[in-house]
Design a protein around this motif. Structure first.
Motif, short mmCIF file in Angstrom:
data_model
loop_
_atom_site.label_atom_id
_atom_site.label_comp_id
_atom_site.label_asym_id
_atom_site.label_seq_id
_atom_site.Cartn_x
_atom_site.Cartn_y
_atom_site.Cartn_z
N LEU A 42 0.81 -1.22 0.00
CA LEU A 42 0.00 0.00 0.00
C LEU A 42 0.85 1.27 0.00
CD1 LEU A 42 -2.69 -1.05 2.66
CD2 LEU A 42 -2.93 -1.07 0.17
N GLY A 43 2.16 1.11 0.13
CA GLY A 43 3.05 2.26 0.16
C GLY A 43 3.10 2.95 1.51
N GLN A 44 2.82 2.20 2.56
CA GLN A 44 2.79 2.74 3.92
C GLN A 44 3.71 1.90 4.81
OE1 GLN A 44 0.81 5.49 4.61
NE2 GLN A 44 0.23 5.49 2.47
N THR A 45 3.96 2.40 6.01
CA THR A 45 4.66 1.59 7.00
C THR A 45 3.62 0.83 7.82
OG1 THR A 45 4.63 3.27 8.73
CG2 THR A 45 6.50 3.30 7.18
N ASN A 46 4.05 -0.24 8.43
CA ASN A 46 3.14 -1.04 9.25
C ASN A 46 2.61 -0.20 10.42
OD1 ASN A 46 1.88 -3.61 9.66
ND2 ASN A 46 3.25 -3.92 11.42
#
Length: 176
Positions: free
Chosen positions: A95-99
């Motif tokens: 998703l292009g995010q960090t966890n």
């Protein structure tokens, strides 16, 4: 001089690591055998040993880099057979995010599977509409999974997901 050329050419080749180590051991064994019988050889044993250690210790340079995977392919491969997605670092990366960002944005009363599935659907609708024919059926399966689980707070999750991903996808567009 030809031996230096052979070593440089050998190092530039994209062999697999195990092949490099295997070839180094064979070369070293052959040279050691030749030297033990006092046969003149153009490379000294110390050169061969250094060369073998160089190949073994510097093997990442000999392995070709993997091209980055397509985020759509990553996301599709993470969908469970049931139709949902699990909330994990691989999904966040797709998703292009960090966890941490994904976990922090999750509405309080929402299960992690519901949140992950809604995020995946928002991402598909928000960023991959040009490939809708490739993911439309798996999105329908995910929407069916969400409906079957009577997911609470779906509207709240869609709103939070839109904020996180920078989208403006409507709940109705997700098939919910």
């Amino acid at each position: 001089m030809w031996s230096s050329y052979v070593m440089i050419t050998f190092l530039r080749c994209n062999f697999q690591v195990k092949n490099i180590i295997f070839i180094c051991c064979i070369v070293y064994s052959a040279v050691f055998y030749a030297l033990s019988y006092h046969v003149e050889f153009c490379l000294s044993s110390s050169t061969i040993i250094r060369f073998c250690f160089y190949c073994i210790l510097d093997f990442p340079a000999a392995v070709p880099e993997q091209p980055p995977r397509d985020p759509l392919l990553q996301l599709v491969s993470l969908q469970e057979a049931s139709g949902c997605w699990l909330l994990d670092p691989a999904l966040a990366a797709a998703l292009g995010q960090t966890n941490e960002e994904v976990e922090k944005s999750k509405p309080e009363k929402t299960s992690s599977e519901v949140w992950a599935t809604i995020l995946a659907l928002i991402w598909l609708h928000g960023f991959k509409m040009d490939a809708k024919d490739e993911w439309e059926l798996l999105a329908m399966k995910a929407a069916s999974w969400l409906c079957a689980h009577n997911a609470p707070c779906v509207s709240e999750c869609v709103d939070a997901g839109n904020v996180l991903l920078g989208c403006s996808v409507k709940k109705e567009a997700l098939g919910l």
